[in-house]
Design a protein around this motif. Structure first.
Motif, PDB file in Angstrom:
ATOM      1  N   GLY A   1       0.828  -1.403   0.030  1.00 14.95           N
ATOM      2  CA  GLY A   1      -0.040   0.184   0.051  1.00 14.95           C
ATOM      3  C   GLY A   1       0.891   1.372   0.043  1.00 14.95           C
TER       4      GLY A   1
ATOM      5  N   THR B   1       0.725   5.870  -1.109  1.00 13.38           N
ATOM      6  CA  THR B   1       0.205   7.079  -1.588  1.00 13.38           C
ATOM      7  C   THR B   1       0.532   6.915  -3.059  1.00 13.38           C
ATOM      8  N   PHE B   2       1.701   6.376  -3.378  1.00 15.85           N
ATOM      9  CA  PHE B   2       2.282   6.554  -4.870  1.00 15.85           C
ATOM     10  C   PHE B   2       2.089   7.788  -5.600  1.00 15.85           C
TER      11      PHE B   2
ATOM     12  N   HIS C   1       7.503   5.036  -7.921  1.00 20.60           N
ATOM     13  CA  HIS C   1       8.683   5.211  -8.399  1.00 20.60           C
ATOM     14  C   HIS C   1       9.533   3.957  -8.293  1.00 20.60           C
TER      15      HIS C   1
ATOM     16  N   GLY D   1      11.790   3.046  -6.279  1.00 21.86           N
ATOM     17  CA  GLY D   1      12.101   2.395  -5.061  1.00 21.86           C
ATOM     18  C   GLY D   1      10.902   1.544  -4.662  1.00 21.86           C
ATOM     19  N   HIS D   2       9.444   1.892  -5.114  1.00 24.67           N
ATOM     20  CA  HIS D   2       8.288   0.982  -4.843  1.00 24.67           C
ATOM     21  C   HIS D   2       8.547  -0.177  -5.800  1.00 24.67           C
TER      22      HIS D   2
ATOM     23  N   LEU E   1      11.282  -2.850  -4.474  1.00 24.38           N
ATOM     24  CA  LEU E   1      10.762  -3.175  -3.139  1.00 24.38           C
ATOM     25  C   LEU E   1       9.822  -4.296  -3.285  1.00 24.38           C
TER      26      LEU E   1
ATOM     27  N   ARG F   1      -1.073  11.155   7.289  1.00 26.27           N
ATOM     28  CA  ARG F   1      -0.298  12.069   6.194  1.00 26.27           C
ATOM     29  C   ARG F   1      -1.065  13.258   5.467  1.00 26.27           C
TER      30      ARG F   1
ATOM     31  N   GLY G   1       7.896  -0.784   4.203  1.00 26.78           N
ATOM     32  CA  GLY G   1       9.227  -0.301   4.353  1.00 26.78           C
ATOM     33  C   GLY G   1       9.607   0.254   5.997  1.00 26.78           C
TER      34      GLY G   1
ATOM     35  N   ASP H   1      10.185   2.846   7.317  1.00 24.13           N
ATOM     36  CA  ASP H   1       9.299   4.227   7.720  1.00 24.13           C
ATOM     37  C   ASP H   1       7.892   3.581   8.336  1.00 24.13           C
TER      38      ASP H   1
ATOM     39  N   LEU I   1      16.318   1.091  -2.466  1.00 17.25           N
ATOM     40  CA  LEU I   1      16.815   2.123  -3.476  1.00 17.25           C
ATOM     41  C   LEU I   1      16.517   3.461  -2.857  1.00 17.25           C
TER      42      LEU I   1
ATOM     43  N   ILE J   1      15.224   6.240  -3.015  1.00 15.92           N
ATOM     44  CA  ILE J   1      14.390   7.184  -3.886  1.00 15.92           C
ATOM     45  C   ILE J   1      13.045   7.405  -3.148  1.00 15.92           C
ATOM     46  N   SER J   2      12.503   8.700  -3.074  1.00 10.92           N
ATOM     47  CA  SER J   2      11.320   8.841  -2.320  1.00 10.92           C
ATOM     48  C   SER J   2      10.386   9.859  -3.329  1.00 10.92           C
ATOM     49  N   ALA J   3       9.004   9.618  -3.144  1.00 10.90           N
ATOM     50  CA  ALA J   3       8.209  10.464  -3.997  1.00 10.90           C
ATOM     51  C   ALA J   3       8.428  11.957  -3.367  1.00 10.90           C
ATOM     52  N   THR J   4       8.580  12.251  -2.175  1.00 10.23           N
ATOM     53  CA  THR J   4       8.859  13.583  -1.788  1.00 10.23           C
ATOM     54  C   THR J   4      10.011  13.993  -2.817  1.00 10.23           C
TER      55      THR J   4
ATOM     56  N   ARG K   1       9.003  14.888  -6.190  1.00 10.07           N
ATOM     57  CA  ARG K   1       8.292  16.176  -6.597  1.00 10.07           C
ATOM     58  C   ARG K   1       9.084  17.264  -6.269  1.00 10.07           C
TER      59      ARG K   1
HETATM   60  P1  ATP Z   1       6.523  10.319   0.278  1.00  7.90           P
HETATM   61  O1  ATP Z   1       7.947  10.654  -0.030  1.00  7.90           O
HETATM   62  O2  ATP Z   1       5.461  11.147  -0.456  1.00  7.90           O
HETATM   63  O3  ATP Z   1       6.252   9.964   1.689  1.00  7.90           O
HETATM   64  P2  ATP Z   1       7.173   7.407  -0.526  1.00  7.90           P
HETATM   65  O4  ATP Z   1       8.218   7.539  -1.688  1.00  7.90           O
HETATM   66  O5  ATP Z   1       7.777   7.210   0.921  1.00  7.90           O
HETATM   67  O6  ATP Z   1       6.592   8.819  -0.531  1.00  7.90           O
HETATM   68  P3  ATP Z   1       4.651   5.773  -0.171  1.00  7.90           P
HETATM   69  O7  ATP Z   1       3.794   5.801  -1.181  1.00  7.90           O
HETATM   70  O8  ATP Z   1       4.472   6.875   1.099  1.00  7.90           O
HETATM   71  O9  ATP Z   1       6.268   6.484  -0.904  1.00  7.90           O
HETATM   72  O10 ATP Z   1       5.332   4.434   0.328  1.00  7.90           O
HETATM   73  C1  ATP Z   1       4.420   3.297   0.243  1.00  7.90           C
HETATM   74  C2  ATP Z   1       5.377   2.317   0.822  1.00  7.90           C
HETATM   75  O11 ATP Z   1       6.622   2.049   0.032  1.00  7.90           O
HETATM   76  C3  ATP Z   1       5.856   2.413   2.073  1.00  7.90           C
HETATM   77  O12 ATP Z   1       5.797   1.256   2.841  1.00  7.90           O
HETATM   78  C4  ATP Z   1       7.144   2.853   1.850  1.00  7.90           C
HETATM   79  O13 ATP Z   1       8.196   2.479   3.342  1.00  7.90           O
HETATM   80  C5  ATP Z   1       7.818   2.178   0.964  1.00  7.90           C
HETATM   81  N1  ATP Z   1       8.789   2.719   0.140  1.00  7.90           N
HETATM   82  C6  ATP Z   1       8.675   3.836  -0.285  1.00  7.90           C
HETATM   83  N2  ATP Z   1       9.904   4.332  -0.959  1.00  7.90           N
HETATM   84  C7  ATP Z   1      10.937   3.252  -0.916  1.00  7.90           C
HETATM   85  C8  ATP Z   1      12.126   2.824  -1.200  1.00  7.90           C
HETATM   86  N3  ATP Z   1      12.925   3.755  -1.909  1.00  7.90           N
HETATM   87  N4  ATP Z   1      12.608   1.735  -0.929  1.00  7.90           N
HETATM   88  C9  ATP Z   1      11.760   1.141  -0.192  1.00  7.90           C
HETATM   89  N5  ATP Z   1      10.538   1.089   0.141  1.00  7.90           N
HETATM   90  C10 ATP Z   1      10.077   2.467  -0.112  1.00  7.90           C
END
Ligand code: ATP
Length: 219
Positions: A21, A23-24, A28, A30-31, A34, A58, A116, A118, A181, A183-186, A189
């Motif tokens: 699950g 927000t996607f 990216h 990273g998702h 994973l 959030r 993940g 977090d 990886l 990488i984050s959605a934050t 953006r």
């Molecule tokens: P944001 O930066 O907006 O908080 P995010 O990139 O963390 O978003 P989410 O949609 O909040 O992405 O994350 C969904 C799931 O994917 C969560 O369980 C999070 O821990 C995991 N996740 C996100 N980015 C990664 C990554 N680079 N590697 C492994 N798991 C990730």
């Protein structure tokens, strides 16, 4: 507590289903990595990517629900499935409701809910979190050498026998050490707002969609 290398459990595909699950906003690599790493490590039949409608934990997503869904549909590769049940349900997306719904759809399949680090560390803030294990296993992805916070109430469910995650329907917590990886959605953006390139952080079709829709430009 210890984590184990996935090589120990990799094997043939089984009927177990992974669930990721998020927000996607946007999806990216990273998702995607994973989901694919966990699928391969446990031999899951598929991993279902489930975008949230809204979360009590959030801020509201920047992209609209249908845009986040469209990006996911452009991003998935074989082995990954987009599941829009939380968007269809609307309102606040509680994981417990999603797992109950999946359990109704798949009464006997092992269900592996992927988190993940977090997400794991914030788990005690989730709605009815103690009941999650009644419906699924929790598979927590961590990096080699990274330790996660202990959640005492779940300590007894912790297992290093990962075979149980795919041979029993629910009830275990497995910490899986896999490469992740950074990488984050934050970050995506922020890069977009700064006019930086998003290539190789998310699939080309997602980059094209973000550009075509003018997403993530506003501060
Ligand atoms: P944001 O930066 O907006 O908080 P995010 O990139 O963390 O978003 P989410 O949609 O909040 O992405 O994350 C969904 C799931 O994917 C969560 O369980 C999070 O821990 C995991 N996740 C996100 N980015 C990664 C990554 N680079 N590697 C492994 N798991 C990730």
């Amino acid at each position: 507590m210890v984590t184990c290398a996935p090589e120990r459990v990799a094997g043939a595909l089984n009927s177990a289903i992974g669930i990721l699950g998020g927000t996607f906003d946007p999806v990216h690599h990273g998702h995607l990595r994973l989901a694919l790493e966990v699928r391969e490590a446990l031999g899951l039949a598929e991993v279902r990517l489930i975008p949230t409608a809204s979360s009590h934990l959030r801020a509201t997503a920047v992209a609209r629900a249908e845009q986040r869904l469209a990006m996911l549909e452009r991003a998935v590769v074989p082995g990954l499935v987009v599941d829009a049940r939380e968007l269809a349900r609307g309102g606040c997306s509680y994981t417990i409701d999603t797992l109950i719904s999946l359990r109704q759809q798949f009464p006997t399949s092992p269900l592996c809910f992927i988190l993940g680090a977090d997400a794991w560390n914030a788990l005690p803030l989730w709605h009815r979190w103690r009941e999650l294990l009644d419906y699924a296993h929790l598979v927590v992805a961590t990096r080699p050498g990274v330790s996660l916070g202990a959640i005492p109430e779940l300590a007894r469910a912790q297992t290093t026998d990962f075979g149980r995650l795919t041979t029993t329907p629910a009830g275990c917590v497995g910490w899986l050490s896999i490469p992740l990886l950074p990488i984050s959605a934050t970050d995506l953006r922020a890069r977009r707002r700064a006019g930086q390139c998003l290539d190789a952080l998310t699939p080309p079709a997602v980059v094209a969609f973000i550009t075509a829709q003018g997403l993530y430009l506003a501060p």
